[in-house]
Write a protein that holds these residues in place. Sequence first.
Motif, short mmCIF file in Angstrom:
data_model
loop_
_atom_site.label_atom_id
_atom_site.label_comp_id
_atom_site.label_asym_id
_atom_site.label_seq_id
_atom_site.Cartn_x
_atom_site.Cartn_y
_atom_site.Cartn_z
N PHE A 128 0.84 -1.20 0.00
CA PHE A 128 0.00 0.00 0.00
C PHE A 128 0.87 1.25 0.00
N GLY A 129 1.92 1.24 0.80
CA GLY A 129 2.84 2.38 0.85
C GLY A 129 3.53 2.63 -0.48
N ARG A 130 3.90 1.54 -1.17
CA ARG A 130 4.53 1.71 -2.49
C ARG A 130 3.53 2.23 -3.52
N GLU A 131 2.31 1.71 -3.48
CA GLU A 131 1.30 2.10 -4.47
C GLU A 131 0.67 3.46 -4.18
N ASN A 132 0.57 3.82 -2.92
CA ASN A 132 -0.12 5.05 -2.53
C ASN A 132 0.77 5.90 -1.62
N SER A 133 1.94 6.21 -2.09
CA SER A 133 2.88 6.94 -1.23
C SER A 133 2.34 8.31 -0.83
N GLY A 134 1.63 8.98 -1.72
CA GLY A 134 1.06 10.29 -1.39
C GLY A 134 0.05 10.18 -0.27
N ALA A 135 -0.82 9.18 -0.34
CA ALA A 135 -1.82 8.99 0.71
C ALA A 135 -1.14 8.63 2.03
N LEU A 136 -0.10 7.84 1.96
CA LEU A 136 0.61 7.46 3.18
C LEU A 136 1.26 8.67 3.83
N ILE A 137 1.89 9.53 3.02
CA ILE A 137 2.52 10.73 3.56
C ILE A 137 1.46 11.68 4.12
N ALA A 138 0.37 11.86 3.37
CA ALA A 138 -0.70 12.74 3.84
C ALA A 138 -1.30 12.21 5.14
N GLY A 139 -1.51 10.91 5.21
CA GLY A 139 -2.03 10.30 6.44
C GLY A 139 -1.08 10.50 7.61
#
Length: 195
Positions: A128-139
């Motif tokens: 999930f972190g690799r695929e959605n790095s922006g969401a992970l950073i925003a979260g």
Amino acid sequence: MQGEDDQGRKTADFRTAKSEVSERIEQETRSAREALHDAREELTRKATDYASETKQALFDKAEGTQRDLSANLKAFGGALRAASEHLANSDQRTASKFVLDAAGGLDRLSSSLKDKPFEEVLGEIQSFGRENSGALIAGSVLAGLALGRFIKSSPPTGPADTRAGSQTGGASATSPDESGSNKNDWADASLELNP
């Protein structure tokens, strides 16, 4: 002649001694290399054993935390469902649906955490972190901001509680800084302006 014989014998004795010393040095060098190799293998084996024991202990601890987190998420989902019902009864259907959807998502996450082994959950988080790095950073940023707001809103627990002194009319518990003024003058002024 006898001097030459003695000289020849000494040379032969010297060569024999030199040969024996060379063989002994080679033998000791080989023995030292073998001992070093064995020690390196033993050290590698022990390090691998300790690493696997540590990894297993961490996985056991993580699985316990995973179970606790799953239970807490399920409880929080139940609280969100109750809040959703309260909102629905208060004629706030849109907010109620939003909270109910969030509760459903938490319930799915809770059951997913409960049913899967930790290694699989860890793999999913990594993908999930690799695929959605922006969401992970925003979260992460949002979680940090929320934590900061929570800490900021918590009342001070130390003996230097400035509100206690200013509310009772007494002196502030803070000490003056180098300029001679109290460090929390802004807080005292804020309390006086907003009773």
